[in-house]
Design an enzyme around this catalytic site. Structure first.
Site, PDB file in Angstrom:
ATOM      1  N   GLY A  80      14.007  -8.028  -4.097  1.00 26.11           N
ATOM      2  CA  GLY A  80      15.023  -7.173  -4.712  1.00 26.11           C
ATOM      3  C   GLY A  80      15.457  -6.030  -3.823  1.00 26.11           C
TER       4      GLY A  80
ATOM      5  CB  ALA B 100      -0.920  -0.010   1.213  1.00 26.60           C
TER       6      ALA B 100
ATOM      7  CD  GLU C 264      11.701  -6.963  -6.737  1.00 27.47           C
ATOM      8  OE1 GLU C 264      12.870  -6.593  -6.555  1.00 27.47           O
ATOM      9  OE2 GLU C 264      11.098  -7.707  -5.956  1.00 27.47           O
TER      10      GLU C 264
END
Ligand code: COA
Length: 441
Positions: free
Chosen positions: A338, A220, A240
């Site tokens: 990532g 969010a 990513e």
């Protein structure tokens, strides 16, 4: 030429039950994650549970049931989670499934080096184009590379899979079995941002300059950040993953990728997590360049973007700036994803900013996420030498190049006021602070 692939396609077409018949006990199966999770193949595999022993199922965050991780399948299937989704978390915490902490950009290297040999890849693709190429659609991620390394590739071919562009295609000749399906893709619907998340997002947005290239983690807060950027210019995206939140910015002409020196006019990503609205938006859309994660998340590649701003979240940060994002104490929660790839890439980009953004508390305000020490067993994802900006709803702490004293002061300032006294006491106890250096709140 055209007929060749069509004949090949027809010869490889079969049912899910038949396609998974080749799996043997002891095999390792990689399953395409996120909104591409090939649910028919998974169901067919479950149907063989009684005949199979010790089949390893390895994947990142999948959507859907992941029933193979349930206690009744113990012995037949063993899950190795490269990122823990909701559907396998209990199994990992109970010890029935395993978790492998790894930088996202290094996963494909395991397959390519032979360190982690793949017997099967189960994936889901778009129908072939006139040349026989099928798009991995919502998830190139590590799957394209996995498919090229595996002994045997089984594809669900689904007309609901968008045809995304970039390095996102497998040819019919690279697939061993084809199962035609026509089910909706699994979707991830975001929750509206809470007031706390909106306050965090406003602080994060204040750090983002025009022409920045963004990486957005899941959740969010990133979507709330995007909502604060409607007056920015020429933003880029090198990430990513992304979700529905980017669509309004693209439609308003705010996110163009025009200032991106690496892929001018393109938005670069490895996969998406979102709704049908997003899948339709990326379908055949030349604005998007989908690439394997080993490229997208390579810190050296990321660092070549100008003003790279990486926005990721965390579960706990200690007073020295160590960031725990993948476990709650000893209990594994998610994964590295990532986070570090982008923290490091952004740190080395010209004008780049690595940001960790998190609410100051958890469990309805009863626990401070800024903690004197990480909980015993908590996993450090971003180390205190890698961390730069930490943002909560109470403000921004800049930690890079700062001493333990300066870090403790800055982090206490952005902790929830109800915990600042306790944190200050701990900081004195650990000698991060000295009596003559009382922090001003
Ligand atoms: N102590 C105890 N419980 C905690 C806690 C803490 N320090 N911090 C969070 N929790 C609880 C929350 O209350 C929440 O519980 P609930 O679901 O019962 O409400 C739960 O843990 C999850 O926390 P939340 O902050 O809501 O998680 P999130 O969905 O925003 O995800 C991460 C945050 C850190 C887990 C997620 O960003 C992640 O996995 N990051 C690592 C990988 C990454 O950054 N990848 C890059 C992009 S994908």
């Amino acid at each position: 030429m055209m007929m060749d692939w069509m004949n090949d396609y027809t010869a490889k077409r079969t049912t899910a039950a038949d396609a998974v018949r080749a799996v043997r006990s002891g095999d390792r199966i990689y399953i395409q994650p996120s909104c591409a999770t090939p649910e028919d193949l998974v169901r067919a595999l479950l149907g063989r549970a009684r005949e199979l022993r010790d089949v390893e199922i390895i994947h990142m965050k999948t959507l859907g049931g992941a029933d193979y991780s349930h206690p009744e399948y113990e012995g037949a299937f063993r899950v190795v989670a490269l990122f823990i989704g909701d559907n396998v978390r209990d199994a990992v915490i109970d010890g029935r499934a395993e978790y492998m902490p790894i930088f996202l950009h290094e996963i494909e290297g395991l397959f390519e080096s032979g360190e982690c040999l793949l017997d099967f890849v189960f994936l889901q693709v778009s129908p072939p184009d006139k040349f026989g190429y099928m798009s991995l659609g919502v998830g190139v991620d590590c799957t394209l590379t996995a498919a090229r390394q595996a002994r045997y590739v089984i594809a669900e071919v689904n007309p609901n899979m968008p045809r995304t562009l970039g390095q996102s295609f497998l040819h019919v000749s690279e697939i061993d079995k084809i199962v035609e399906v026509n089910h909706p893709l699994p979707e991830l619907h975001g929750e509206p941002a809470s007031p706390v998340q909106v306050r965090i997002a406003k602080h994060v947005a204040s750090l983002i300059p025009d022409e920045a290239t963004l990486q957005l983690g899941i959740g969010a807060v990133p979507d709330a950040v995007l909502q604060c950027l409607t007056n920015h210019c020429n933003l880029g995206l090198h990430t990513e993953m992304f979700s529905d939140g980017v669509i309004p910015l693209i439609e308003k002409g705010v996110m163009t990728g025009a200032a991106n020196p690496l892929h001018p006019g393109k938005l670069v990503a490895g996969f998406v997590l979102g709704t049908r609205h997003l899948f339709d938006f990326i379908d055949d859309n030349p604005l998007f360049e989908f690439r394997p994660i080993k490229y997208v998340n390579d810190p050296f590649v990321i660092s070549q973007n100008r003003r790279m701003v990486a926005i990721n979240s965390a579960l706990q940060v200690d007073l020295t700036g160590q960031v725990c994002s993948d476990s709650i104490g000893t209990k594994p929660y998610s994964g590295f994803g990532g986070q570090v790839d982008f923290i490091r890439g952004a740190a080395h980009s010209e004008g780049g900013k690595p940001i960790i953004a998190l609410p100051s508390t958890a469990r309805r305000g009863t626990i401070s996420r800024i903690a004197p020490m990480l909980d015993p067993g908590a996993g450090v994802v971003t180390s205190r030498a890698d961390v730069h900006y930490v943002v909560t709803e109470h403000g921004i702490a800049y930690l890079h190049g700062k001493t333990l004293r300066q870090r403790a002061e800055a982090l206490i300032r952005i902790a929830d006021p109800a915990f600042r006294e306790e944190l200050t006491r701990s900081a004195y106890e650990f000698h991060y602070l000295r009596p003559s250096l009382v922090p001003v709140h």
